[in-house]
Each structure stands twice: as structure tokens, then as C-alpha cells.
Design an enzyme around this catalytic site. Structure first.
Site, mmCIF file in Angstrom:
data_model
loop_
_atom_site.group_PDB
_atom_site.id
_atom_site.type_symbol
_atom_site.label_atom_id
_atom_site.label_comp_id
_atom_site.label_asym_id
_atom_site.label_seq_id
_atom_site.Cartn_x
_atom_site.Cartn_y
_atom_site.Cartn_z
ATOM 1 N N GLY A 241 -10.714 0.419 -0.955
ATOM 2 C CA GLY A 241 -10.592 0.387 -2.116
ATOM 3 C C GLY A 241 -9.184 1.116 -2.562
ATOM 4 O O GLY A 241 -9.061 2.147 -1.233
ATOM 5 N N GLN B 106 0.514 -1.146 0.016
ATOM 6 C CA GLN B 106 -0.031 0.273 -0.028
ATOM 7 C C GLN B 106 1.496 1.640 0.234
ATOM 8 O O GLN B 106 1.751 1.398 1.054
ATOM 9 C CB GLN B 106 -1.047 -0.402 0.966
ATOM 10 C CG GLN B 106 -1.496 1.270 1.578
ATOM 11 C CD GLN B 106 -2.521 1.842 0.634
ATOM 12 O OE1 GLN B 106 -3.370 0.907 -0.673
ATOM 13 N NE2 GLN B 106 -2.538 3.215 0.372
ATOM 14 N N TYR C 225 -13.022 14.449 1.660
ATOM 15 C CA TYR C 225 -14.061 13.671 0.679
ATOM 16 C C TYR C 225 -15.240 14.219 1.049
ATOM 17 O O TYR C 225 -15.684 14.068 -0.588
ATOM 18 C CB TYR C 225 -14.617 12.156 1.343
ATOM 19 C CG TYR C 225 -13.091 10.968 1.057
ATOM 20 C CD1 TYR C 225 -12.240 11.337 1.919
ATOM 21 C CD2 TYR C 225 -13.506 10.198 0.585
ATOM 22 C CE1 TYR C 225 -10.937 10.365 2.215
ATOM 23 C CE2 TYR C 225 -12.246 9.013 -0.156
ATOM 24 C CZ TYR C 225 -11.053 9.508 1.227
ATOM 25 O OH TYR C 225 -9.927 8.399 1.532
ATOM 26 N N HIS D 278 -11.075 7.740 -9.603
ATOM 27 C CA HIS D 278 -9.445 8.042 -9.585
ATOM 28 C C HIS D 278 -8.812 7.924 -10.654
ATOM 29 O O HIS D 278 -8.229 8.777 -11.169
ATOM 30 C CB HIS D 278 -8.745 7.287 -8.244
ATOM 31 C CG HIS D 278 -9.880 7.593 -7.093
ATOM 32 N ND1 HIS D 278 -8.904 9.172 -6.367
ATOM 33 C CD2 HIS D 278 -9.218 7.198 -6.009
ATOM 34 C CE1 HIS D 278 -9.586 9.307 -5.404
ATOM 35 N NE2 HIS D 278 -9.600 8.134 -4.315
ATOM 36 N N GLU E 62 -13.306 4.156 -7.047
ATOM 37 C CA GLU E 62 -11.345 3.840 -7.575
ATOM 38 C C GLU E 62 -11.487 4.583 -8.972
ATOM 39 O O GLU E 62 -10.346 4.207 -9.010
ATOM 40 C CB GLU E 62 -11.408 2.504 -7.013
ATOM 41 C CG GLU E 62 -11.552 2.179 -5.569
ATOM 42 C CD GLU E 62 -10.562 3.164 -4.217
ATOM 43 O OE1 GLU E 62 -10.084 3.904 -5.335
ATOM 44 O OE2 GLU E 62 -11.644 3.381 -3.467
ATOM 45 N N GLU F 274 -10.030 13.380 -3.514
ATOM 46 C CA GLU F 274 -11.108 12.827 -3.319
ATOM 47 C C GLU F 274 -12.337 13.560 -3.044
ATOM 48 O O GLU F 274 -13.335 12.888 -3.176
ATOM 49 C CB GLU F 274 -10.755 12.376 -1.479
ATOM 50 C CG GLU F 274 -9.136 11.416 -1.194
ATOM 51 C CD GLU F 274 -9.530 10.132 -2.049
ATOM 52 O OE1 GLU F 274 -10.654 9.651 -2.207
ATOM 53 O OE2 GLU F 274 -8.196 9.408 -2.010
ATOM 54 N N PHE G 191 -8.301 -0.361 3.152
ATOM 55 C CA PHE G 191 -9.362 0.035 2.847
ATOM 56 C C PHE G 191 -10.050 0.050 1.983
ATOM 57 O O PHE G 191 -9.778 -1.609 1.086
ATOM 58 C CB PHE G 191 -8.688 1.153 1.953
ATOM 59 C CG PHE G 191 -7.433 2.195 2.462
ATOM 60 C CD1 PHE G 191 -7.279 2.945 2.822
ATOM 61 C CD2 PHE G 191 -6.134 1.732 2.599
ATOM 62 C CE1 PHE G 191 -6.461 3.905 4.104
ATOM 63 C CE2 PHE G 191 -5.468 2.358 2.926
ATOM 64 C CZ PHE G 191 -5.831 3.508 4.146
HETATM 65 N N1 BES Z 1 -7.075 6.816 -2.722
HETATM 66 C C1 BES Z 1 -8.383 6.245 -1.210
HETATM 67 C C2 BES Z 1 -7.655 4.842 -0.390
HETATM 68 C C3 BES Z 1 -6.329 6.300 0.472
HETATM 69 C C4 BES Z 1 -6.858 7.823 1.294
HETATM 70 C C5 BES Z 1 -5.265 5.501 0.848
HETATM 71 C C6 BES Z 1 -5.219 7.924 1.949
HETATM 72 C C7 BES Z 1 -4.661 5.988 1.869
HETATM 73 C C8 BES Z 1 -4.364 7.582 2.343
HETATM 74 C C9 BES Z 1 -9.570 5.204 -1.544
HETATM 75 O O1 BES Z 1 -9.445 5.890 -2.977
HETATM 76 C C10 BES Z 1 -10.442 6.080 -0.555
HETATM 77 O O2 BES Z 1 -10.976 6.840 -1.026
HETATM 78 N N2 BES Z 1 -11.735 4.452 -0.398
HETATM 79 C C11 BES Z 1 -12.090 4.372 0.565
HETATM 80 C C12 BES Z 1 -13.279 4.168 -0.801
HETATM 81 C C13 BES Z 1 -14.475 4.511 -0.363
HETATM 82 C C14 BES Z 1 -14.646 6.377 -0.484
HETATM 83 C C15 BES Z 1 -15.629 4.652 -1.384
HETATM 84 C C16 BES Z 1 -12.213 3.402 1.229
HETATM 85 O O3 BES Z 1 -10.940 2.528 1.165
HETATM 86 O O4 BES Z 1 -13.311 2.956 2.279
HETATM 87 ZN ZN ZN Z 2 -10.678 7.591 -2.596
#
Ligand code: BES
Ligand code: ZN
Length: 629
Positions: A290, A160, A406, A320, A317, A339, A288
Site C-alpha cells: 500500500g 508512485q 518500520y 499514515h 495506510e 513508518e 508496494f
Molecule cells: N509509504 C510506504 C511505502 C513506501 C515507503 C514507498 C518508502 C516508497 C518509499 C507504505 O506505507 C508502506 O509501508 N507499505 C508497506 C505496508 C506494510 C508495512 C503494512 C508495504 O507496501 O508492504
Molecule cells: Zn508505511
């Protein structure tokens, strides 16, 4: 290396490298203030253009070892600075066919950032080859014994990178301000498949050797690898799912809509630029839901709910691939650009596929989460953390991963859409992605772009400055409502007022009557003053604690802790021990910590002791912060 030369070098380097990197700004004539506080790399002097990795993955020793071959930009610099954390650097050479060893110094380690790695070069040096291995201190990699996989036969490993963990498995200039292409030659045990955020094999090779290419320029945090007993299932021309064989059929059903999502996303904001969109379902420890690694989203098995109810994470995802991977936040202070845009875009994909009612339900849930986060941050005296633009100097970039980036981010864009009108806003966004493709962007650059491309031409007066640089939520925030969620909140109020919702016309109420997010609103609407008996009765009928998907379990267990209902502890423990997805466990641990009953914290610590080996470093550090600080 002799001590004397090392000391000389250190002195020289510390002088030469005292300043932090400044932006290599793409707009000539502008001086950018942007600096990445989370990297030591001197990218304004010399930067990696292409990285080739020659690696061996050793499961017995839990070690990745090999060479990171950096091809550098043309430069007169006499030092190149990389980021490293928890790595053992064995030697460094310069040159391509004729490698010569060179001096290097690893600077003092910072707990968050790791260390600068100073490499002595001669002006014009093009190739820097860093021979290294990972150590027990490496934070990016999760090494799973066979017991923690679905098959329980083969071990598994994955990395990760986001936000600043790539430096703990690759010595690299670990800043999103630099984009590189990469290739890799990787050797793994011959019964396992290796896949990366690059072009991928569809089946195992007989030798365990794999070659990868990522031809589009990406930031370091998007380099990732997974190795395990993995099979591939194609779901369309350019998409599919990698998973352990045991999940293959379930995945094919759960993610059937992936091709439609890609089509919808392209119709909204332009061509998908990464050729292939695959996902890999990792073991449950993945921290996470995703992670948008390009060409290969990493995802948690909790997404396989059986009813396609959690595919929003896939839409997220996928989004992104534009917001984040194509146009990347310059620094982690600008994380909302990744985000916030992605949550907005995700919702638009959901609207295309499942209609406005569903999209609104999701947006209302996000608003609830945002309001809770805002309230908590204000109460804790951290209103500066409610700004979209952050100041994470001396803090972990992880601190910025909150509902502000977010959901306040997404509501900012929804409000802009509301004011400008959808058509104009969509044109603006499409042009934004096109004109900044494969670039990084800071908040300030975005504000300028917004002014000149959307607000000024349409004479729109908008409180951008308040939205981005001020605390809280501005008054003009669009209000999204959902009659379906209101109905659920009403039902929860009935319970709070002592009504038996399983009597009368609702007598045969079943969980399948409503979608996950509707039940989520119902549970959130229940008061912590309801009795334990009421909870038990609802659970007997609706099976939130034992049969529901984990998104609902998470809601239910938090309520159980707040109500003092310990009867769910066996199921709650099963959840906490199996699942390492941070958002699915931290809220429960936090509720246990906040409980008035001291026994809850004792129990939480016991469960954590049993569960921690199943968690990735990212989740472990968050939970330890909750339980022990
Ligand atoms: N990029 C993020 C995960 C992340 C952010 C990892 C910052 C490390 C540092 C990923 O796209 C994410 O936001 N995942 C969310 C999904 C949800 C908002 C739909 C999750 O893991 O829950
Ligand atoms: Zn994200």
C-alpha cells in the site's frame, strides 16, 4: 535560448545557488540544522505554495504532457530551483494572465537525484509555468498494456511518488520540507477514469476530462494519479474502494472493516483530517502493498486474500493519515518518524478491531523481521544502517526503507508506551499530531518535543539517544510474546525433529485451523535441514505453494529454495511473473541468489527476463541490484 545567455545564466545561477536549502523553521529564534540532501530546491528563498497541473495522458505515446503552474511564495529571489529527472522541459513562462517566456538551465544530472532546474525570475514573481512532458526515462509512472490488467481490455497507468520519484513526472520542489496545495485538470481517453490523491469522481465523465482539488497542504511525494477502467464501491459514509470491475465484489468483502478502522483510529489519535478515505486496488505490478496517498491509498491486489487476513496493510495506510501525511518527516533521514509511528499506530488499530492477541501476533512477527534485519546489517558491516536516524547523503532514500525504520521505530514507541503507561503515552501522541498537524518534523525536533511533553513532566529517565542514534536494539526493548505463535513454533520444531504432524490427534490438521500469521511463524520455524519429501508432504496437506495467500507463498518459496525443493518452481514462477509487489518478490530472488546451487541464479535470471515488463521501475531496480550486483 541563445547559447550566450544560457552560459551567463548558468554562471550566475551556479554562484547564486551553491548552497543547499536550509530549513524554513517554524519555531522563531531557533536555527535548524535540517537540510534535505535529496532535493536541489531553494525553498528557503522561494517555494511553491500552490501547484496547478494542466495535463494530458497519452497512452499511445506513454506520455504525460502539459503545464505545471507553480504559485510561489513572496520572495526577492532571482532564481527558483526545482527538481527534475527524466523530463523534457519545453519552455518556461512567468506571469498569470500575461505569460512571458523566461530563461532556464537544467543542471548536471545525478544518477539518484536527477537535476536542478534553474529558472530565471524577477523579484516578486508569483507564477512560474513549466511546459513539459515525461519521457521513457520517467521512473514514477507505470504504463500497463491491457494484458497486464484484470480486464485485459483497457490499458492502465499509475504513478508512485515516494520517495523522490515525483520529480520524474512533475517538475517540482521535491522535498518533504515543503508542503503545497494542488489542483489539476487532466484529460484522459474517454473510456477511462482518472483518480488522484485529491477529491475524486465516482464515475467516468463523457469527455475524459477531470478536475481535482487537494485543499490540504501536502508534500510533493504524495501527489499521485491512476487512470484505467476503474469503478467505485462505497463502503461507508466517507470511505470506499476503487478497482477494476473484475475485483469490485471481492474488494467489498475484503475491506468491509474500513469504516470501523477509521472510527478506531479517530478514537485513538483525533479527527481524520482528509474528509474521505478511499483505496484503489491497482494492477499486480504496483510495487508496494500500500501507499498512503492522501484521500486515496494505492494498494496491490495481493491484499485481496479472500479472508480479510491482510487488512493490516489498510490499517497501516490509514494510520499514515496522521503519521506521515499530517505530520511528515522533514527529510528521508527521518523516515522512521513516518513508518515507525505508522507501524505502532497500525497495531493499535488492529488491537481495537481484532483484540490484543491478534495485535501481539503481528508485533511478534515484526520483531522476528527486525532481529533478522539487525543480524544481516551487523554481519554485512553496516551497523550504521541500524540507527533510527539515518545519514543517506549520496545514497538513495530507498536504502532507508528497511525493517529498522518500520519495526525498530515501532518498538521504540512500544517501549516508551510501556514505560510511560498507555494513557499518558496516548495523550502525548494525540497532542503530537494536533500540535504538528500539516507540518514537517525532524528527528531532533521530535526528541525535543518528547523530552518536554512526556519525559520531563513525568520524570521519566529514558535512553532516547541510544534508541535513535546508536546501532542495534537497546536492552530495555519491550518483549512481546504470543502463546499462539509459540505453539506454531513448537509444531515446526516437531517437524524439524522428524515428527509426522499429520498423525495422531493432529491427523486432520488443515490450513484453515490457523490464521496467516500463525502459519507464517510455522514456516519460519522450519529448519532448512528438513527433507524435500517432508516439504512436499506438508504442501500436499496444507497447500502453501498453490492455494495459500501470497504472504505465505513468499515464506514457502524461500524455504523451498533453501531446502533445494525445486518441485515448487512452476508455482513460484507464476508468482514472480504476476506480482510486482517488491517485498513479495525480492526475498525470493534474494534466496535464489544466495543459494548454493548455481542453477538457482540462472533460473532466477530467466524468470526475471520474463517478468520484468510486469514490474514498476521501483521493483525492477531492486531486483536488478540483487541479481546482477
Ligand atoms: N509509504 C510506504 C511505502 C513506501 C515507503 C514507498 C518508502 C516508497 C518509499 C507504505 O506505507 C508502506 O509501508 N507499505 C508497506 C505496508 C506494510 C508495512 C503494512 C508495504 O507496501 O508492504
Ligand atoms: Zn508505511
Amino acid at each position: 535560448m541563445k547559447l550566450v545567455s544560457l552560459m551567463c545564466l548558468l554562471g550566475l545561477l551556479l554562484f547564486g545557488c551553491a548552497s543547499s536549502p536550509a530549513d524554513t523553521n517554524r519555531h522563531s529564534g531557533e536555527v535548524s540544522e535540517t537540510r534535505d540532501e535529496h532535493s536541489y530546491a531553494n525553498i528557503n528563498e522561494i517555494r511553491t505554495e500552490h501547484l496547478h497541473l494542466d495535463l494530458e495522458i497519452d497512452f499511445d505515446e506513454k506520455r504525460v504532457s502539459g503545464v505545471a503552474r507553480h504559485q510561489m511564495s513572496k520572495s526577492d529571489a532571482d532564481t527558483a530551483v526545482f527538481d527534475v529527472k527524466g523530463l523534457q522541459i519545453d519552455k518556461i513562462t512567468i506571469g498569470k494572465s500575461n505569460e512571458k517566456e523566461t530563461d532556464f538551465v537544467i543542471g548536471e544530472a545525478d544518477e539518484i537525484l536527477g537535476s536542478p532546474l534553474f529558472v530565471k525570475i524577477t523579484p516578486g514573481t508569483e507564477f512560474i509555468n513549466i511546459y513539459y512532458q515525461t519521457t521513457k526515462e520517467t521512473e514514477a509512472i507505470d504504463w500497463l498494456p491491457a494484458e497486464l490488467t484484470a480486464s485485459k481490455i483497457h490499458p492502465y497507468m499509475y504513478t508512485q511518488g515516494q520517495a523522490i520519484l515525483t520529480r520524474s513526472w512533475i517538475p517540482i520542489q521535491d522535498t518533504p520540507m515543503n508542503r503545497i496545495t494542488y489542483s489539476a485538470d487532466v484529460k484522459v481517453p474517454s473510456d477511462l477514469l482518472a483518480i488522484m490523491s485529491a477529491n475524486n469522481p465516482k464515475e467516468k465523465s463523457s469527455t475524459g476530462e477531470y478536475h481535482f482539488e487537494m485543499k490540504q497542504r501536502i508534500p510533493a511525494y504524495l501527489i499521485a494519479i491512476a487512470v484505467g477502467d476503474i469503478v467505485y464501491n462505497s463502503l461507508g459514509d466517507n470511505c470506499g474502494v476503487y478497482s477494476e470491475p473484475a475485483y469490485a465484489d471481492d474488494c467489498a468483502f475484503e475491506f468491509t472493516d474500513m469504516p470501523k478502522m477509521i472510527e478506531a483510529a479517530e478514537n485513538l489519535y483525533g479527527e481524520y483530517r482528509w474528509e474521505q478515505f478511499d483505496i484503489v486496488i491497482l494492477p499486480y505490478s504496483f510495487p508496494f502493498g500500500g501507499m498512503e496517498n492522501p484521500r486515496l491509498t494505492f494498494a496491490n491486489p495481493t491484499l485481496i486474500a479472500g479472508d480479510q487476513s491482510l487488512v493490516t496493510v489498510i490499517a497501516h495506510e490509514l494510520a499514515h493519515s496522521w503519521s506521515g501525511n499530517l505530520v511528515t518527516n522533514s527529510t528521508w533521514d527521518d523516515f522512521w518518524l513516518n513508518e515507525g509511528f505508522t507501524v505502532y499506530f497500525e497495531n493499535r488499530i488492529m488491537e481495537e478491531l481484532y483484540g490484543k492477541e491478534t495485535a501481539d501476533i503481528l508485533a511478534v512477527i515484526e520483531r522476528q523481521e527486525l532481529d533478522t534485519a539487525l543480524e544481516e546489517m551487523e554481519n554485512d558491516g553496516h551497523s550504521e544502517d541500524t540507527h533510527l536516524k539515518l545519514h543517506l547523503h549520496d545514497r538513495s532514500p530507498d536504502d532507508g526503507m528497511t525493517d529498522i525504520a518500520y519495526n525498530k521505530g515501532a518498538y521504540f514507541l512500544r517501549t516508551l508506551e510501556h514505560v510511560a503507561g498507555r494513557e499518558k503515552f496516548d495523550t502525548f501522541l494525540r497532542n503530537y499530531f494536533d500540535s504538528h498537524a500539516f507540518e514537517t518534523i525532524s528527528t531532533e525536533e521530535f526528541v525535543n518535543y518528547l523530552d518536554s511533553e512526556l519525559l520531563e513532566p513525568n520524570s521519566i529517565d529514558f535512553n532516547v539517544e541510544e534508541w535513535i542514534y546508536q546501532p542495534g536494539l537497546p536492552n530495555n526493548c519491550v518483549n512481546i510474546t504470543s502463546s499462539r505463535l509459540n505453539r506454531m513454533i513448537k509444531m515446526a520444531e516437531d517437524v524439524n525433529n522428524g515428527k509426522d504432524i499429520f498423525m495422531g490427534s493432529d491427523g486432520d490438521l488443515k490450513r484453515s485451523d490457523f490464521i496467516t500469521q500463525e502459519w507464517q511463524a510455522f514456516i519460519r520455524g522450519l529448519s532448512t535441514d528438513i527433507s524435500i519429501e517432508t516439504m512436499i508432504k506438508i504442501d500436499e496437506k496444507l497447500h502453501f505453494s498453490d492455494q495459500a495467500n501470497r504472504q505465505l507463498k513468499v515464506e514457502w518459496y524461500q524455504l523451498a529454495v533453501r531446502v533445494g525443493n525445486k518441485s515448487v518452481r512452476p508455482e513460484m514462477k507464476e508468482h514472480l511473473v504476476l506480482v510486482g509487489r517488491r517485498w513479495y518478490i525480492e526475498r525470493i530472488y534474494q534466496a535464489l541468489k544466495d543459494s548454493d546451487d548455481p542453477d538457482d541464479l540462472v533460473w532466477a535470471k530467466q524468470v526475471y527476463d520474463e517478468a520484468k515488463n510486469n514490474y514498476h521501475f521501483v521493483s525492477k531496480s531492486t531486483i536488478e541490484e540483487i541479481l546482477y550486483n
